[in-house]
Design a protein around this motif. Structure first.
Motif: not given
Ligand code: AMP
Ligand code: MG
Length: 403
Positions: A265-269
């Motif tokens: 999620r963090l890498m995506e966002e």
């Protein structure tokens, strides 16, 4: 993810994408003592001929090669030549010999050696040769390597024998790539450091230790971070610190489809993802991308999976960055003696034990193959390299990666 990010791709495609974002390399000069398991950053040439002079490969007598002589043949002993910088023996002619030690320079005039076991020393002045002395016991100047020649190009992985060869070639220090600092960040609320008491629902954190061992094996510096809870803030802060202090980041866990898979999620966002998921079993969830410009591998949480993905993706990436082929596992052929479950679309890496027989290498699968079962890896000798769709039936000859 429906933004066009490559998804569920082959291991080869994944590696190509990773290789497009190599780590920054730096060069340093290290002493031979510190050169083991490093990678040459430039081609190294010999400063000398190897050997630097004609010398004897045997303890025995040096003399002239006389093809027509009959043996036993008695020669006059003219002196002795030890392996020293000094020439102590005179030059010799027909009918003369010099006692010589292994590695000693050939006396002028001598071109053959008879080992001491085939000589009968009659007295201080005479030796009887029981058979023909041999020119091939003379190691000729430069026969191994000539000055300014090299067989150690840039990218050479410095094994013990290659470090020794660099010494033979006259180098006291070597230009090598600096070891990369590789951050290891494990994630999960359930993880406790080994040694602590476990509450129900908790497990011991093991991935960071296994991964640290793999990083060391690959020739780099593992920097183990304390494991991170499943929280975006904690993870963000840790990744920021890792990116600021390390060359490559490895995370484990948190890249699957779960509600708390915060790495993905963090890498995506806030990061950059170059691909997510690859066709490998076990270990299909990984992602690769950058966090604050630093290459990041999001490895799966299951212990066997994170190990396997390191071997199939991270290690080849690190080797490619340095243009080296080592350290690398051997790939061998083995016959399956147990049926192994393969898959239609994934490279399948089952853990096998190997037994060498007259019919070749035999592979057994004695342990249950759950990707959480680290014991199945710890007791294995190798991993099957079953290509997508390849049969894992008993009796099949397959490729195996030897661990
Ligand atoms: P995750 O990908 O975070 O869902 O983790 C998958 C499985 O691996 C779960 O059973 C986790 O408890 C386990 N796991 C994750 N990280 C680690 C770790 N560092 N050490 C041992 N097991 C882990
Ligand atoms: Mg988790």
């Amino acid at each position: 993810m429906d933004d066009g990010t490559p998804y569920f791709i082959s291991v080869e495609e994944a590696l190509t994408l990773c290789n497009n974002t190599p780590p920054m390399l730096r060069v340093e000069h290290v002493s031979l003592d510190d050169a083991h398991n490093r990678v040459l950053a430039t081609t190294v040439v010999s400063t000398v001929n190897d050997p630097p002079f004609d010398n004897s490969s045997m303890d025995g007598f040096a003399c002239q090669h006389q093809p027509d002589a009959t043996y036993p043949l008695t020669l006059t002993i003219k002196g002795i030549q030890a392996a020293t910088g000094e020439h102590t023996a005179p030059s010799i002619g027909p009918g003369e010999a010099v006692r010589i030690m292994t590695g000693a320079p050939m006396p002028p005039g001598a071109d053959a050696i008879l080992p001491i076991e085939r000589c009968d020393v009659l007295n201080e002045r005479e030796v009887s040769l029981l058979e023909q002395p041999k020119p091939h016991f003379v190691r000729k100047e430069g026969e191994n390597l000539r000055k300014n020649e090299s067989n150690l190009p840039r990218g050479t992985h410095l094994t013990p024998s290659r470090v020794g060869l660099c010494a033979t070639m006259g180098h006291a220090t070597l230009p090598v790539y600096q070891r990369l600092n590789i951050a290891i960040v494990s994630t999960g609320d359930e993880l406790k450091p080994p040694g602590d008491a476990l509450k129900h629902g908790e497990i011991y954190e093991s991935n960071s230790y296994g991964l640290a061992g793999l990083v060391t094996w690959a020739g780099h510096n593992p920097i183990r971070f304390p494991s991170v809870s499943d929280s975006l803030e904690h993870l963000r802060a840790t990744l920021n610190e890792a990116a600021a202090t390390c060359d490559v980041i490895l995370t484990s866990g948190g890249v699957s489809m779960g509600e708390f898979d915060y790495v993905r999620r963090l890498m995506e966002e806030e990061g950059e993802i170059h691909f997510w998921r690859m066709k490998i079993r076990p270990g299909s969830p990984p992602l690769f991308g950058t966090w604050a410009g630093t290459p990041l591998f999001g490895l799966p949480g299951n212990p066997v999976s994170s190990h396997v993905v390191f071997r199939m993706l991270v290690a080849p990436y690190l080797r490619a960055a340095m243009g080296t082929d080592g350290p690398q596992e051997w790939r061998i052929r083995a016959r399956l003696c147990d049926p192994v479950k393969s898959t239609k679309d994934c490279l399948t890496l089952r853990r096998v034990t190997l037994v060498s027989t007259d019919e070749g290498m035999m592979a057994y699968q004695p342990k249950h193959q759950g990707s959480g079962n680290l014991d199945s890896l710890a007791t294995a000798h190798g991993l099957t390299l079953l290509q997508p769709g390849q049969s894992g039936e008993k009796g099949t000859w397959i490729d195996v990666l030897v661990l």
